[in-house]
Design a protein around this motif. Structure first.
Motif, PDB file in Angstrom:
ATOM      1  N   VAL A 126     -52.641 -23.696 -55.190  1.00 11.47           N
ATOM      2  CA  VAL A 126     -52.478 -23.201 -56.555  1.00 11.47           C
ATOM      3  C   VAL A 126     -53.294 -21.919 -56.691  1.00 11.47           C
ATOM      4  O   VAL A 126     -54.511 -21.929 -56.476  1.00 11.47           O
ATOM      5  CB  VAL A 126     -52.953 -24.240 -57.598  1.00 11.47           C
ATOM      6  CG1 VAL A 126     -52.821 -23.680 -59.010  1.00 11.47           C
ATOM      7  CG2 VAL A 126     -52.158 -25.535 -57.462  1.00 11.47           C
ATOM      8  N   GLU A 127     -52.627 -20.844 -57.030  1.00  2.60           N
ATOM      9  CA  GLU A 127     -53.284 -19.536 -57.138  1.00  2.60           C
ATOM     10  C   GLU A 127     -52.990 -18.938 -58.506  1.00  2.60           C
ATOM     11  O   GLU A 127     -51.831 -18.890 -58.932  1.00  2.60           O
ATOM     12  CB  GLU A 127     -52.785 -18.614 -56.032  1.00  2.60           C
ATOM     13  CG  GLU A 127     -53.581 -17.317 -55.905  1.00  2.60           C
ATOM     14  CD  GLU A 127     -53.236 -16.553 -54.631  1.00  2.60           C
ATOM     15  OE1 GLU A 127     -54.010 -15.657 -54.264  1.00  2.60           O
ATOM     16  OE2 GLU A 127     -52.198 -16.864 -54.008  1.00  2.60           O
ATOM     17  N   LEU A 128     -54.040 -18.493 -59.184  1.00  2.00           N
ATOM     18  CA  LEU A 128     -53.850 -17.952 -60.531  1.00  2.00           C
ATOM     19  C   LEU A 128     -54.661 -16.690 -60.750  1.00  2.00           C
ATOM     20  O   LEU A 128     -55.654 -16.432 -60.056  1.00  2.00           O
ATOM     21  CB  LEU A 128     -54.208 -19.001 -61.585  1.00  2.00           C
ATOM     22  CG  LEU A 128     -55.678 -19.451 -61.687  1.00  2.00           C
ATOM     23  CD1 LEU A 128     -56.486 -18.565 -62.633  1.00  2.00           C
ATOM     24  CD2 LEU A 128     -55.767 -20.896 -62.136  1.00  2.00           C
ATOM     25  N   TRP A 129     -54.196 -15.916 -61.733  1.00  2.94           N
ATOM     26  CA  TRP A 129     -54.864 -14.683 -62.134  1.00  2.94           C
ATOM     27  C   TRP A 129     -55.071 -14.723 -63.640  1.00  2.94           C
ATOM     28  O   TRP A 129     -54.162 -15.102 -64.394  1.00  2.94           O
ATOM     29  CB  TRP A 129     -54.020 -13.463 -61.767  1.00  2.94           C
ATOM     30  CG  TRP A 129     -53.923 -13.215 -60.289  1.00  2.94           C
ATOM     31  CD1 TRP A 129     -54.668 -12.343 -59.556  1.00  2.94           C
ATOM     32  CD2 TRP A 129     -53.038 -13.865 -59.363  1.00  2.94           C
ATOM     33  NE1 TRP A 129     -54.303 -12.412 -58.230  1.00  2.94           N
ATOM     34  CE2 TRP A 129     -53.300 -13.322 -58.081  1.00  2.94           C
ATOM     35  CE3 TRP A 129     -52.042 -14.842 -59.484  1.00  2.94           C
ATOM     36  CZ2 TRP A 129     -52.604 -13.737 -56.951  1.00  2.94           C
ATOM     37  CZ3 TRP A 129     -51.360 -15.262 -58.359  1.00  2.94           C
ATOM     38  CH2 TRP A 129     -51.638 -14.705 -57.108  1.00  2.94           C
TER      39      TRP A 129
ATOM     40  N   ALA B 159     -50.804 -14.837 -64.366  1.00  2.94           N
ATOM     41  CA  ALA B 159     -49.843 -15.199 -63.327  1.00  2.94           C
ATOM     42  C   ALA B 159     -50.288 -16.492 -62.666  1.00  2.94           C
ATOM     43  O   ALA B 159     -51.483 -16.807 -62.606  1.00  2.94           O
ATOM     44  CB  ALA B 159     -49.729 -14.090 -62.279  1.00  2.94           C
ATOM     45  N   LEU B 160     -49.320 -17.241 -62.165  1.00  2.00           N
ATOM     46  CA  LEU B 160     -49.600 -18.511 -61.496  1.00  2.00           C
ATOM     47  C   LEU B 160     -48.573 -18.716 -60.388  1.00  2.00           C
ATOM     48  O   LEU B 160     -47.369 -18.527 -60.590  1.00  2.00           O
ATOM     49  CB  LEU B 160     -49.515 -19.672 -62.488  1.00  2.00           C
ATOM     50  CG  LEU B 160     -49.706 -21.095 -61.933  1.00  2.00           C
ATOM     51  CD1 LEU B 160     -51.108 -21.271 -61.366  1.00  2.00           C
ATOM     52  CD2 LEU B 160     -49.441 -22.131 -63.019  1.00  2.00           C
ATOM     53  N   LYS B 161     -49.057 -19.086 -59.207  1.00  2.00           N
ATOM     54  CA  LYS B 161     -48.177 -19.370 -58.076  1.00  2.00           C
ATOM     55  C   LYS B 161     -48.576 -20.702 -57.455  1.00  2.00           C
ATOM     56  O   LYS B 161     -49.759 -20.955 -57.218  1.00  2.00           O
ATOM     57  CB  LYS B 161     -48.255 -18.272 -57.014  1.00  2.00           C
ATOM     58  CG  LYS B 161     -47.351 -18.534 -55.805  1.00  2.00           C
ATOM     59  CD  LYS B 161     -47.388 -17.385 -54.803  1.00  2.00           C
ATOM     60  CE  LYS B 161     -46.448 -17.667 -53.629  1.00  2.00           C
ATOM     61  NZ  LYS B 161     -46.417 -16.548 -52.650  1.00  2.00           N
ATOM     62  N   VAL B 162     -47.591 -21.541 -57.199  1.00  2.00           N
ATOM     63  CA  VAL B 162     -47.825 -22.835 -56.539  1.00  2.00           C
ATOM     64  C   VAL B 162     -47.026 -22.850 -55.240  1.00  2.00           C
ATOM     65  O   VAL B 162     -45.806 -22.642 -55.252  1.00  2.00           O
ATOM     66  CB  VAL B 162     -47.402 -24.016 -57.428  1.00  2.00           C
ATOM     67  CG1 VAL B 162     -47.691 -25.336 -56.716  1.00  2.00           C
ATOM     68  CG2 VAL B 162     -48.125 -23.974 -58.771  1.00  2.00           C
ATOM     69  N   THR B 163     -47.726 -23.088 -54.139  1.00  2.00           N
ATOM     70  CA  THR B 163     -47.086 -23.168 -52.826  1.00  2.00           C
ATOM     71  C   THR B 163     -47.207 -24.593 -52.308  1.00  2.00           C
ATOM     72  O   THR B 163     -48.296 -25.164 -52.282  1.00  2.00           O
ATOM     73  CB  THR B 163     -47.747 -22.204 -51.823  1.00  2.00           C
ATOM     74  OG1 THR B 163     -47.643 -20.862 -52.326  1.00  2.00           O
ATOM     75  CG2 THR B 163     -47.075 -22.280 -50.460  1.00  2.00           C
ATOM     76  N   MET B 164     -46.077 -25.173 -51.899  1.00  2.00           N
ATOM     77  CA  MET B 164     -46.077 -26.523 -51.349  1.00  2.00           C
ATOM     78  C   MET B 164     -45.582 -26.466 -49.908  1.00  2.00           C
ATOM     79  O   MET B 164     -44.526 -25.889 -49.630  1.00  2.00           O
ATOM     80  CB  MET B 164     -45.185 -27.449 -52.177  1.00  2.00           C
ATOM     81  CG  MET B 164     -45.622 -27.576 -53.622  1.00  2.00           C
ATOM     82  SD  MET B 164     -44.646 -28.780 -54.564  1.00  2.00           S
ATOM     83  CE  MET B 164     -45.218 -30.320 -53.823  1.00  2.00           C
ATOM     84  N   LYS B 165     -46.347 -27.073 -48.989  1.00  2.00           N
ATOM     85  CA  LYS B 165     -46.012 -27.062 -47.572  1.00  2.00           C
ATOM     86  C   LYS B 165     -45.903 -28.499 -47.071  1.00  2.00           C
ATOM     87  O   LYS B 165     -46.822 -29.305 -47.245  1.00  2.00           O
ATOM     88  CB  LYS B 165     -47.098 -26.328 -46.775  1.00  2.00           C
ATOM     89  CG  LYS B 165     -47.332 -24.885 -47.231  1.00  2.00           C
ATOM     90  CD  LYS B 165     -48.478 -24.242 -46.453  1.00  2.00           C
ATOM     91  CE  LYS B 165     -48.744 -22.822 -46.918  1.00  2.00           C
ATOM     92  NZ  LYS B 165     -49.863 -22.184 -46.167  1.00  2.00           N
ATOM     93  N   LYS B 166     -44.757 -28.819 -46.452  1.00  2.00           N
ATOM     94  CA  LYS B 166     -44.527 -30.163 -45.940  1.00  2.00           C
ATOM     95  C   LYS B 166     -43.729 -30.096 -44.639  1.00  2.00           C
ATOM     96  O   LYS B 166     -43.121 -29.077 -44.320  1.00  2.00           O
ATOM     97  CB  LYS B 166     -43.736 -31.003 -46.955  1.00  2.00           C
ATOM     98  CG  LYS B 166     -44.417 -31.214 -48.304  1.00  2.00           C
ATOM     99  CD  LYS B 166     -43.560 -32.091 -49.208  1.00  2.00           C
ATOM    100  CE  LYS B 166     -44.221 -32.309 -50.557  1.00  2.00           C
ATOM    101  NZ  LYS B 166     -43.424 -33.210 -51.429  1.00  2.00           N
TER     102      LYS B 166
END
Length: 280
Positions: free
Chosen positions: A225-228, A141-148
């Motif tokens: 960037v968070e991955l498992w 699994a992979l999650k990408v979070t972008m904050k602006k």
């Protein structure tokens, strides 16, 4: 034996802030040279780009004999010219959100048989390692979070209206598949598109993207960037890694400051990898 450096000819498609930066850097170097510069309006290039380098009709690109063509204009360029570019040169897609279109992704992959299709990593940290895990099939699994800051987004649809209401607290504008997000924020989530292409065993449908509008972020863009990986995710005994990148950014800017130099490095490294799709 001659000491003359072999110069690669690079064509730049788009002359916005990033395109201008790349043209200026190419002009300073001896190992690359401008094959052409194209922009939707030629007035923007007047007095800044050598007349001999200005390309007025993009369909004439092949006559300039570029070794690498770099798109920094709009996702529609890949739709219109991507396969044609790849028939004559290596192609670096600066707007990889275009590849969220499954038909276009398939078309470009099929066209990258004689030349390379290059995807710049941009603000995507750890892309090579993630691609290696995808190659081995160990990426779960992979999650990408972008904050602006709210002013840094160029959006459409419901999330555009939601972003207009953000005033005090941070608001999650979107949380779901990267494929679903790319058409809503094509100028903002190229990092997520690069992640989906690197994590090819998951792809645009299974890589998760989260877009956060935060009024407190006046000077920064944040990318998480968070991955498992291998192991049992259900019992929380799987390999897990999370990185947080704080990219300095001018207030209201779509692109963070560090992305310019990162993109230049990607452009200079986009060669000699042969046919196929390559992260650079």
């Amino acid at each position: 034996m001659s000491n003359t450096k072999i110069s690669r000819r690079i064509g730049i498609v788009g002359y916005g802030h990033l395109g201008q930066y790349l043209v200026e850097e190419i002009e300073k170097r001896s190992d690359v040279e401008l094959a052409f510069v194209w922009n939707r309006t030629t007035e923007a290039m007047a007095g800044k780009v050598p007349e001999s380098a200005i390309l007025r009709d993009l369909s004439d690109f092949k006559h300039r004999e570029a070794d690498l063509i770099v798109e920094v204009a709009h996702p529609s360029i890949s739709q219109q010219f991507g396969p044609s570019f790849l028939a004559h040169a290596d192609y670096m897609v600066g707007s990889p959100t275009a590849l969220a279109d499954l038909e276009l992704e398939s078309s470009l992959r099929s066209a990258a048989t004689g030349h390379g299709l290059y995807i710049p990593s941009g603000a995507f940290w750890g892309g090579d390692d993630i691609k290696k895990m995808a190659d081995r099939g160990t990426l779960q699994a992979l999650k990408v979070t972008m904050k602006k800051h709210p002013t840094c987004f160029k959006l459409s649809g419901e999330i555009e209206e939601l972003n207009k209401t953000v005033t005090g607290k941070a608001v999650v504008l979107y949380d779901g598949s990267v494929r679903g997000l790319c058409p809503l924020a094509p100028n903002n989530v190229n990092t997520m598109a690069a992640a989906a292409l690197a994590a090819h065993n998951l792809g645009f449908d299974k890589v998760q993207g989260s877009l956060v509008s935060d009024p407190g972020l006046r000077d920064w863009h944040i990318v998480e960037v968070e991955l498992w990986g291998p192991g049992d995710m259900q019992s929380d005994r799987a390999f897990h890694c999370k990185t947080v990148r704080r990219n300095p950014a001018t207030f209201g800017a779509v692109t963070g400051s560090a992305t310019y130099t990162s993109f230049l490095s990607s452009m200079l490294g986009a060669h000699s990898k042969g046919p196929g799709v390559h992260l650079c």
